[in-house]
Write a protein that holds these residues in place. Structure first.
Motif, mmCIF file in Angstrom:
data_model
loop_
_atom_site.group_PDB
_atom_site.id
_atom_site.type_symbol
_atom_site.label_atom_id
_atom_site.label_comp_id
_atom_site.label_asym_id
_atom_site.label_seq_id
_atom_site.Cartn_x
_atom_site.Cartn_y
_atom_site.Cartn_z
ATOM 1 N N ALA A 1 0.813 -1.215 0.000
ATOM 2 C CA ALA A 1 0.000 0.000 0.000
ATOM 3 C C ALA A 1 0.848 1.267 0.000
ATOM 4 N N THR B 1 -0.181 -7.213 -6.491
ATOM 5 C CA THR B 1 -1.378 -6.470 -6.115
ATOM 6 C C THR B 1 -2.614 -7.131 -6.702
ATOM 7 N N LEU C 1 -3.457 -3.205 -2.006
ATOM 8 C CA LEU C 1 -3.250 -2.844 -3.409
ATOM 9 C C LEU C 1 -2.242 -1.709 -3.541
ATOM 10 N N CYS C 2 -1.634 -1.642 -4.710
ATOM 11 C CA CYS C 2 -0.897 -0.451 -5.100
ATOM 12 C C CYS C 2 -1.334 -0.066 -6.511
ATOM 13 N N ASP C 3 -1.094 1.163 -6.874
ATOM 14 C CA ASP C 3 -1.512 1.688 -8.177
ATOM 15 C C ASP C 3 -0.480 1.250 -9.223
ATOM 16 N N PRO D 1 -11.140 -6.360 -1.629
ATOM 17 C CA PRO D 1 -11.128 -5.090 -2.364
ATOM 18 C C PRO D 1 -12.494 -4.620 -2.835
ATOM 19 N N HIS E 1 -12.737 -1.177 2.214
ATOM 20 C CA HIS E 1 -11.352 -1.534 1.918
ATOM 21 C C HIS E 1 -10.572 -0.251 1.603
ATOM 22 N N GLN F 1 -8.270 0.580 -0.351
ATOM 23 C CA GLN F 1 -8.013 0.879 -1.769
ATOM 24 C C GLN F 1 -9.186 0.442 -2.647
ATOM 25 N N HIS F 2 -10.401 0.565 -2.134
ATOM 26 C CA HIS F 2 -11.578 0.118 -2.880
ATOM 27 C C HIS F 2 -11.713 0.844 -4.219
ATOM 28 N N LEU G 1 -9.405 2.314 -5.989
ATOM 29 C CA LEU G 1 -8.332 1.857 -6.871
ATOM 30 C C LEU G 1 -8.664 0.497 -7.459
#
Length: 370
Positions: free
Chosen positions: A126, A143, A151-153, A276, A281, A283-284, A286
């Motif tokens: 993250a 991810t 998650l990560c972008d 997710p 979450h 990073q929902h 994302l």
């Protein structure tokens, strides 16, 4: 024009059709051979079992179709990952790994890559964008992370890593090409353990690397040939069969996981749920932007290790087992492997059982913990 997931899924079972002659078998034949009939000049023909096999090449064709990139098959997901490391990295390079991803790449890197003069550093998924990527040769992301589902972008990681001169490798095991497309988001290479959902029947170890960079994929392929890290033809045949049903299995599993995660979040025996697709979450948003769906893995935290083990053991439709992605739902308490999670954290893989029957069995096991 880029194919839609539906178009890609529809075409996949018919890829061999154009090469079939009248009377040929429609299902893929299994080629068990270490040697080939090879008189005279060997160029352009199958030569030796470490170089070529028609069965694994047919499986690579399906994987390449799904990835929209050349694919190289390996005997396991870790064989694919180590091939990427050892075919690209050299002494003096720096490698960035996630602290909260699958633990085996970290163990391999610490045990073997450090000894080759490769510096290995880690960062939480993250927070992967924090600190930048200057000085790294390779940035390896997973991810959603396994097992915590952070998650990560991917698009931002790829853009910033490339600006710093680093290659980006994405482990897409948890999502498959039907759930997430890292190469479309800028990753240079994708790795996956096809042992999981891709095969889907928990009866074969397999993995692959895919890339749209001809030099990178040629290096990986050469590594496989020279190291002998080749897949077995029978395992390749099983994965080929699994790939033909992946889309329908994956859709069922992911849809069921959406339903079950929401119900788990409201159950009094469950302290926390990581999925997710849930609005809470971290990073929902994302996930909704980056992924085609939210996957079939759910992380749930129960009050204690004892409660977690009791839930897993008493639920009639959950198979206690490590690994994930099979047609059967399975679960395990990940702290037993040393993952940095709560003692009562359970990684659950939702299978293909009818969702209401699955929830009935799960809720009965959870009710007994209240």
């Amino acid at each position: 024009m880029t194919e839609t997931p539906e178009e890609r899924a529809a075409a996949l079972p018919h890829l061999r059709r154009g090469r079939l002659k009248k009377g040929d078998p429609v299902p893929l034949p299994l080629t068990m051979a270490s040697i080939y009939h090879l008189p005279g000049d060997p160029a352009g023909f199958s030569q030796y079992g470490r170089f070529d096999n028609q069965t694994w090449e047919a499986t690579e064709e399906l994987l390449a179709h799904l990835e929209d990139a050349e694919a190289v098959a390996f005997p396991s997901g870790m064989a694919a990952i180590t091939a990427v490391f050892l075919s690209v990295l050299k002494s003096g390079d720096r490698l960035l790994l996630p602290t909260d991803g699958y633990y085996t790449p970290r163990v391999f890197a610490e045990r073997f890559l450090n000894g080759l003069g490769i510096t290995v550093e880690t960062r939480p998924t993250a927070e992967f964008l924090e600190g930048g990527f200057a000085g790294y040769r390779m940035v390896f992301v997973e991810t959603p992370s396994n097992p915590g589902l952070a998650l990560c972008d991917l698009e931002k990681v790829a853009r910033e890593a490339h600006a710093a001169g680093a290659l980006v490798v994405a482990d897409n095991t948890t999502m498959t090409p039907y759930g997430q497309r890292p190469l479309d988001l800028g990753a240079d290479m994708v790795v996956a353990a096809d042992t999981k959902a891709t095969n889907g029947h928990s009866d074969a170890l397999f993995g692959h690397v895919a890339s749209r960079d001809p030099a990178l994929i040629a290096s990986v392929r050469e590594w496989r040939t020279l190291s002998g890290a080749i897949p077995g033809p029978f395992e390749a045949w099983l994965v080929h069969r699994g790939l033909e049903t992946l889309e329908v299995r994956f859709e069922r599993m992911c849809n069921s996981a959406e339903t079950i995660a929401e119900r788990l979040a409201g159950h009094p025996a469950v302290a926390a749920v990581s999925f997710p697709g849930l609005p809470h979450h971290p990073q929902h948003e994302l996930a909704r932007r980056q992924m085609l769906c939210c996957g079939f893995l759910i992380g749930l935290t129960l009050a204690s290790a004892e409660n977690a083990e009791r839930f897993i053991d008493t639920c009639s439709l959950i198979q206690p087992a490590t690994s994930f992605g099979g047609v059967h739902s399975s679960a395990e308490r990940r702290a037993r492997w040393g993952d940095a999670v709560a003692p009562g954290f359970v990684r659950m893989s939702v299978g293909c059982e009818p969702v209401e029957e699955l929830w009935k069995a799960m809720s009965a096991a959870l009710d007994a913990l209240v």
